[in-house]
Design a protein around this motif. Structure first.
Motif, mmCIF file in Angstrom:
data_model
loop_
_atom_site.group_PDB
_atom_site.id
_atom_site.type_symbol
_atom_site.label_atom_id
_atom_site.label_comp_id
_atom_site.label_asym_id
_atom_site.label_seq_id
_atom_site.Cartn_x
_atom_site.Cartn_y
_atom_site.Cartn_z
ATOM 1 N N ASP A 11 0.839 -1.195 0.000
ATOM 2 C CA ASP A 11 0.000 0.000 0.000
ATOM 3 C C ASP A 11 0.876 1.247 0.000
ATOM 4 O O ASP A 11 1.901 1.308 0.688
ATOM 5 C CB ASP A 11 -0.901 0.021 1.241
ATOM 6 C CG ASP A 11 -2.012 -1.014 1.172
ATOM 7 O OD1 ASP A 11 -2.302 -1.497 0.064
ATOM 8 O OD2 ASP A 11 -2.561 -1.347 2.232
ATOM 9 N N HIS A 12 0.438 2.239 -0.771
ATOM 10 C CA HIS A 12 1.204 3.472 -0.896
ATOM 11 C C HIS A 12 0.520 4.597 -0.128
ATOM 12 O O HIS A 12 -0.684 4.811 -0.259
ATOM 13 C CB HIS A 12 1.319 3.869 -2.372
ATOM 14 C CG HIS A 12 1.887 5.237 -2.597
ATOM 15 N ND1 HIS A 12 1.270 6.206 -3.365
ATOM 16 C CD2 HIS A 12 3.022 5.812 -2.114
ATOM 17 C CE1 HIS A 12 2.000 7.305 -3.364
ATOM 18 N NE2 HIS A 12 3.066 7.095 -2.622
ATOM 19 N N HIS A 13 1.307 5.291 0.674
ATOM 20 C CA HIS A 13 0.819 6.461 1.414
ATOM 21 C C HIS A 13 1.908 7.531 1.356
ATOM 22 O O HIS A 13 3.084 7.229 1.548
ATOM 23 C CB HIS A 13 0.534 6.115 2.881
ATOM 24 C CG HIS A 13 -0.443 5.002 3.058
ATOM 25 N ND1 HIS A 13 -1.805 5.195 3.094
ATOM 26 C CD2 HIS A 13 -0.249 3.669 3.199
ATOM 27 C CE1 HIS A 13 -2.406 4.034 3.259
ATOM 28 N NE2 HIS A 13 -1.494 3.093 3.327
ATOM 29 N N CYS A 21 3.576 9.577 3.254
ATOM 30 C CA CYS A 21 3.703 9.712 4.710
ATOM 31 C C CYS A 21 4.125 11.108 5.153
ATOM 32 O O CYS A 21 3.747 11.558 6.233
ATOM 33 C CB CYS A 21 4.697 8.681 5.237
ATOM 34 S SG CYS A 21 4.246 6.979 4.822
ATOM 35 N N LEU A 22 4.905 11.788 4.331
ATOM 36 C CA LEU A 22 5.354 13.125 4.713
ATOM 37 C C LEU A 22 4.200 14.123 4.713
ATOM 38 O O LEU A 22 4.251 15.132 5.421
ATOM 39 C CB LEU A 22 6.458 13.598 3.770
ATOM 40 C CG LEU A 22 7.811 12.891 3.963
ATOM 41 C CD1 LEU A 22 8.721 13.143 2.775
ATOM 42 C CD2 LEU A 22 8.471 13.328 5.255
ATOM 43 N N GLN A 23 3.170 13.856 3.954
ATOM 44 C CA GLN A 23 1.996 14.734 3.928
ATOM 45 C C GLN A 23 0.972 14.361 4.994
ATOM 46 O O GLN A 23 0.104 15.174 5.321
ATOM 47 C CB GLN A 23 1.330 14.679 2.555
ATOM 48 C CG GLN A 23 2.128 15.343 1.447
ATOM 49 C CD GLN A 23 1.455 15.171 0.104
ATOM 50 O OE1 GLN A 23 1.893 14.390 -0.729
ATOM 51 N NE2 GLN A 23 0.380 15.903 -0.111
ATOM 52 N N TYR A 24 1.069 13.143 5.491
ATOM 53 C CA TYR A 24 0.084 12.657 6.462
ATOM 54 C C TYR A 24 0.819 12.132 7.694
ATOM 55 O O TYR A 24 1.023 10.923 7.844
ATOM 56 C CB TYR A 24 -0.794 11.579 5.824
ATOM 57 C CG TYR A 24 -1.560 12.096 4.635
ATOM 58 C CD1 TYR A 24 -2.749 12.790 4.797
ATOM 59 C CD2 TYR A 24 -1.059 11.931 3.343
ATOM 60 C CE1 TYR A 24 -3.439 13.288 3.697
ATOM 61 C CE2 TYR A 24 -1.742 12.429 2.241
ATOM 62 C CZ TYR A 24 -2.932 13.108 2.430
ATOM 63 O OH TYR A 24 -3.616 13.612 1.343
ATOM 64 N N PRO A 25 1.254 13.024 8.575
ATOM 65 C CA PRO A 25 2.097 12.629 9.709
ATOM 66 C C PRO A 25 1.416 11.701 10.704
ATOM 67 O O PRO A 25 2.100 11.106 11.537
ATOM 68 C CB PRO A 25 2.460 13.972 10.354
ATOM 69 C CG PRO A 25 1.430 14.932 9.884
ATOM 70 C CD PRO A 25 1.038 14.479 8.520
ATOM 71 N N ASP A 26 0.100 11.552 10.626
ATOM 72 C CA ASP A 26 -0.588 10.632 11.525
ATOM 73 C C ASP A 26 -0.568 9.194 11.005
ATOM 74 O O ASP A 26 -1.062 8.290 11.690
ATOM 75 C CB ASP A 26 -2.044 11.070 11.723
ATOM 76 C CG ASP A 26 -2.152 12.374 12.517
ATOM 77 O OD1 ASP A 26 -1.219 12.651 13.299
ATOM 78 O OD2 ASP A 26 -3.139 13.104 12.329
ATOM 79 N N MET A 27 -0.005 8.984 9.818
ATOM 80 C CA MET A 27 0.072 7.640 9.258
ATOM 81 C C MET A 27 0.912 6.746 10.167
ATOM 82 O O MET A 27 2.035 7.085 10.527
ATOM 83 C CB MET A 27 0.685 7.693 7.859
ATOM 84 C CG MET A 27 0.890 6.321 7.205
ATOM 85 S SD MET A 27 -0.632 5.384 7.042
ATOM 86 C CE MET A 27 -1.608 6.521 6.045
ATOM 87 N N GLU A 28 0.373 5.600 10.535
ATOM 88 C CA GLU A 28 1.067 4.664 11.409
ATOM 89 C C GLU A 28 1.607 3.492 10.592
ATOM 90 O O GLU A 28 0.956 3.014 9.658
ATOM 91 C CB GLU A 28 0.127 4.149 12.499
ATOM 92 C CG GLU A 28 -0.346 5.240 13.458
ATOM 93 C CD GLU A 28 -1.280 4.707 14.537
ATOM 94 O OE1 GLU A 28 -1.749 3.554 14.396
ATOM 95 O OE2 GLU A 28 -1.544 5.436 15.510
ATOM 96 N N ASP A 41 4.628 1.515 1.627
ATOM 97 C CA ASP A 41 5.513 2.299 0.765
ATOM 98 C C ASP A 41 5.137 3.768 0.936
ATOM 99 O O ASP A 41 4.028 4.180 0.608
ATOM 100 C CB ASP A 41 5.346 1.864 -0.692
ATOM 101 C CG ASP A 41 6.391 2.470 -1.618
ATOM 102 O OD1 ASP A 41 6.803 3.622 -1.380
ATOM 103 O OD2 ASP A 41 6.785 1.799 -2.593
ATOM 104 N N CYS A 42 6.058 4.554 1.466
ATOM 105 C CA CYS A 42 5.804 5.974 1.747
ATOM 106 C C CYS A 42 6.093 6.877 0.559
ATOM 107 O O CYS A 42 6.050 8.110 0.692
ATOM 108 C CB CYS A 42 6.640 6.428 2.938
ATOM 109 S SG CYS A 42 5.923 6.011 4.538
#
Length: 399
Positions: free
Chosen positions: A61-63, A65-72, A129-130
């Motif tokens: 899965d791709h996220h 992460c730098l744009q969504y700091p709450d991503m765990e 995958d960030c």
């Protein structure tokens, strides 16, 4: 007339067959999505072949992460497409893309690693995958700032609650595996790790020392006594800079696979002064894989926080030609992987695979494939380290 009659007859048969097939289709295809659960949809449409789907590492899965700091997450793949600190051939900015493409045959449903008796994609760790850090290719001072900020931000990410509170300490803090990019990306990574772990040991696989004083690249344009010069930041000096910033644990770090030419013997003396142990490429012929692994483990230990840094040029260019500073006479891909498998008890808190420059790779993508396999082995070791103590060696997990 006979021909027209024949054609009409054939069309009627085709229509009858179509109607027959239509009436024999499963009823659920006639009512799209009605009564379907998300599990039903995932089971039917949620799997890619190796050759299909969007190109993320191992179809993870791709996220962003730098744009969504709450991503765990527990372990994240991060691309650092930067190559303007190289000393020879550029092109490693395309490394993350090439490694992701080469990882396409890795999937969660067929990711079991027999040597570790586990599937890293189906155990305790949430692996994602960030994406990539958007790094400027025009200004190395800004690029270093961007990378330092990105890695530092991600170092403070949260693990999923069940692992953040796990009795297995290794699970409590998320880990990053970075796809380079040239090797200079290790400096901002070490800066970020230092804020979490303090000084860490570095286990460094490379043909080159990368602890050179920047003035070893002769130039009348620089002041060799001014460590703040931007030109000092290169893929051959980042560990010298990290040592000067006191980011590396004293007398705990190891180079392995060395075989490059030196300026003179003082290069090794400078390396000694920075607290490194050197394992030459040729040593694998004298002491074997087991001897190399034993030397690393005995020097570093299994509890010391370790940054594992792998320059793909540790592999012989006959087997991994797609790199920026190729050095003939290196290890085979198999030898590198066997060493990595033999040191999986290290306490790896961060890692990178760097210097893949696909413009110099062959049509078979052998360098990128080697890098993708190395990344898979690192992920396996990280997941194995996080298994609960009672199940190590059995491949079971703490739920």
């Amino acid at each position: 007339m006979a021909t027209k009659t024949l054609l009409l007859g054939l069309l009627s048969l085709v229509n009858l067959a179509a109607c027959h097939d239509h009436h024999n289709e499963p009823e659920d295809t006639q009512k799209p999505f009605i009564g379907w659960t998300q599990d039903d949809l995932d089971a039917k449409w949620g799997t890619d072949w190796g050759f299909s789907g969007i190109s993320t590492f191992a179809h993870l899965d791709h996220h962003r992460c730098l744009q969504y700091p709450d991503m765990e997450y527990d372990i994240a793949i991060l691309g650092a497409p930067f190559d303007t600190a190289v000393t020879y051939r550029p092109g490693a900015r395309f490394g993350p893309r090439a490694i992701r493409t080469a990882s396409a045959r890795q999937t969660a449903f067929r990711g079991f690693n027999p040597r570790a008796n586990l599937n890293p994609y189906q155990k305790w760790a949430k692996i994602i995958d960030c994406g990539d850090i958007p790094i400027t290719p025009f200004d190395n001072a800004l690029a270093l700032r961007q990378m330092s900020e990105a890695f530092t931000n991600l170092a403070h990410s949260k693990a999923p609650e069940k692992n953040a509170k796990s009795s297995v300490p290794y699970r409590n803090i998320p880990k990053l595996l970075t796809l380079g990019g040239d090797h200079s990306i290790a400096l901002p990574t070490l800066r970020a790790l230092n804020k979490i772990y303090g000084n860490v040991a570095v286990v460094h696989f490379d043909a080159h020392l990368d602890t050179w004083h920047p003035a070893k690249y002769p130039s009348a344009w620089i002041d060799k006594d001014d460590p703040a010069q931007q030109s000092f930041f290169t893929h051959g000096t980042m560990f010298w800079l990290a040592h000067n910033e006191s980011l590396i644990a004293k007398d705990k770090s190891v180079h392995a696979g060395l075989r490059t030419r030196l300026t003179n013997i003082e290069d090794n003396e400078d390396d000694d002064a920075q607290g490194w142990v050197r394992i030459a490429c040729d040593d694998i012929d004298d002491i074997g894989v087991a001897g190399v692994a034993k030397k690393i483990l005995s020097h570093v230990g299994t509890e010391t926080p370790v940054y594992l840094s792998i320059d793909i040029d540790v592999i012989d260019p006959g087997l991994a030609p797609g790199t920026g500073t190729p050095e003939p006479g290196g290890w085979t891909t198999r030898e590198l992987i066997r060493v990595l498998r033999s040191i999986d008890s290290l306490n790896i808190v961060g890692a990178d695979v760097v210097e893949v420059s696909p413009a110099y790779d062959g049509t078979g993508e052998v360098t990128a494939l080697a890098a993708a396999q190395v990344a898979y082995e690192i992920l396996t070791s990280m997941v194995k380290k996080g298994l609960d103590n009672g199940s190590k060696g059995k491949g079971k997990d703490e739920l």
